[in-house]
Design a protein around this motif. Structure first.
Motif, PDB file in Angstrom:
ATOM      1  N   ARG A 120       0.842  -1.186   0.000  1.00 32.39           N
ATOM      2  CA  ARG A 120       0.000   0.000   0.000  1.00 32.39           C
ATOM      3  C   ARG A 120       0.884   1.244   0.000  1.00 32.39           C
ATOM      4  O   ARG A 120       1.620   1.479   0.958  1.00 32.39           O
ATOM      5  N   PRO A 121       0.837   2.045  -1.050  1.00 29.69           N
ATOM      6  CA  PRO A 121       1.750   3.196  -1.157  1.00 29.69           C
ATOM      7  C   PRO A 121       1.420   4.280  -0.138  1.00 29.69           C
ATOM      8  O   PRO A 121       0.264   4.434   0.278  1.00 29.69           O
ATOM      9  N   PRO A 122       2.419   5.050   0.268  1.00 27.26           N
ATOM     10  CA  PRO A 122       2.173   6.151   1.207  1.00 27.26           C
ATOM     11  C   PRO A 122       1.500   7.325   0.504  1.00 27.26           C
ATOM     12  O   PRO A 122       1.588   7.471  -0.717  1.00 27.26           O
ATOM     13  N   LYS A 123       0.829   8.160   1.256  1.00 24.21           N
ATOM     14  CA  LYS A 123       0.217   9.357   0.683  1.00 24.21           C
ATOM     15  C   LYS A 123       1.279  10.344   0.218  1.00 24.21           C
ATOM     16  O   LYS A 123       1.091  11.077  -0.751  1.00 24.21           O
ATOM     17  N   ALA A 124       2.399  10.370   0.924  1.00 25.56           N
ATOM     18  CA  ALA A 124       3.513  11.251   0.552  1.00 25.56           C
ATOM     19  C   ALA A 124       4.807  10.554   0.927  1.00 25.56           C
ATOM     20  O   ALA A 124       4.859   9.749   1.864  1.00 25.56           O
TER      21      ALA A 124
ATOM     22  N   THR B 222       8.544   5.858   8.612  1.00 21.34           N
ATOM     23  CA  THR B 222       7.264   5.834   7.903  1.00 21.34           C
ATOM     24  C   THR B 222       7.296   6.795   6.720  1.00 21.34           C
ATOM     25  O   THR B 222       7.699   7.955   6.862  1.00 21.34           O
ATOM     26  N   GLY B 223       6.888   6.284   5.549  1.00 23.26           N
ATOM     27  CA  GLY B 223       6.789   7.131   4.359  1.00 23.26           C
ATOM     28  C   GLY B 223       8.106   7.746   3.926  1.00 23.26           C
ATOM     29  O   GLY B 223       8.128   8.878   3.451  1.00 23.26           O
TER      30      GLY B 223
ATOM     31  N   GLN C  63       5.608   1.647   4.757  1.00 23.46           N
ATOM     32  CA  GLN C  63       5.382   2.411   3.530  1.00 23.46           C
ATOM     33  C   GLN C  63       6.651   3.157   3.087  1.00 23.46           C
ATOM     34  O   GLN C  63       6.619   4.315   2.695  1.00 23.46           O
TER      35      GLN C  63
ATOM     36  N   ASP D 256       4.438  -2.859   3.735  1.00 19.56           N
ATOM     37  CA  ASP D 256       4.051  -1.992   2.613  1.00 19.56           C
ATOM     38  C   ASP D 256       5.260  -1.244   2.052  1.00 19.56           C
ATOM     39  O   ASP D 256       5.232  -0.025   1.854  1.00 19.56           O
TER      40      ASP D 256
END
Length: 233
Positions: free
Chosen positions: A14-18, A36-37, A57, A77
């Motif tokens: 699941r890709p990160p939002k940013a 994270t991210g 992510q 992810d």
């Protein structure tokens, strides 16, 4: 006879939002670290050690983690591309919804760990060790796994497609549900552990010779010695 069930398809990360670019100064590996991210791009993280760290992510691209040591580390992810994880030692660590592509994992040791919803494509994973590791919905595709050690691993959810498994070891592995298609299987060990596995016809021919040797079966072409040149008259 019912047809074998289809292999479980690994869920995609699941890709990160940013995505924020990581730096060695601020995001170097450390015990209990939470990442994270983050995008680990073109970073040299060789020889690091981390215990209890969590990567969520994150994306690793052209990152060098060779020779590093993980203890109870989790990657969830995450995407790994064109990176070097050679000789990384992972103990009781896990990969969950992770995709690895075009990367070097030669000599990787992932002991007593977990791989679930993981895809590895076009990777060099030769001489790797996955002893006592559990595989759930894991796809190895076009990978070099020559000399890999799966001793005592639970390969119930593993699929090997077009992989080089020459000399790989499967002693005491759980293979019921594992699938192998168009793989090189010469010289493998622990062939008697393949009970319950689904194997393509071409692979079965190669596997039969190894199985015969393991069971001390002599394979004959069916001709008696009387029919061969120099036989009795």
């Amino acid at each position: 006879m019912p047809s074998p069930s289809r292999p479980a398809v690994p869920a995609k990360p699941r890709p990160p939002k940013a995505l924020e670019l990581a730096t060695v100064d601020e995001d170097d590996l450390r015990d209990e670290g939470a990442y994270t991210g983050l995008g680990f791009y073109d970073l040299d993280l060789t020889g690091r050690s981390a215990k209890g760290a969590e990567f969520d992510q994150c994306r690793f691209n052209r990152t060098d983690l060779s020779g590093s040591s993980f203890v109870k580390v989790s990657l969830t992810d995450c995407l790994v591309e064109s990176s070097n994880f050679a000789n990384l030692h992972g103990d009781q660590s896990s990969l969950l919804r992770v995709a690895v592509k075009d990367s070097r994992l030669t000599g990787l040791q992932w002991l007593d760990g977990v791989l679930r919803d993981v895809t590895l494509r076009d990777c060099r994973i030769d001489l790797s060790v996955f002893r006592a590791t559990k595989f759930g919905a894991v796809l190895f595709e076009d990978c070099n796994l020559a000399g890999a050690d799966f001793t005592g691993a639970d390969l119930t959810g593993a699929t090997f497609a077009r992989c080089d498994l020459t000399g790989a070891q499967f002693s005491a592995a759980i293979m019921d549900g594992a699938r192998l298609t168009d793989c090189a299987l010469s010289g493998i060990g622990g062939v008697t552990s393949f009970a319950g596995a689904t194997i393509s016809t071409g692979d079965l021919i190669a596997l039969s010779h190894t199985l015969a040797a393991a069971l001390n079966i002599t394979v004959s072409d069916g001709r008696s010695t009387d029919d061969t040149p120099g036989g009795r008259t």
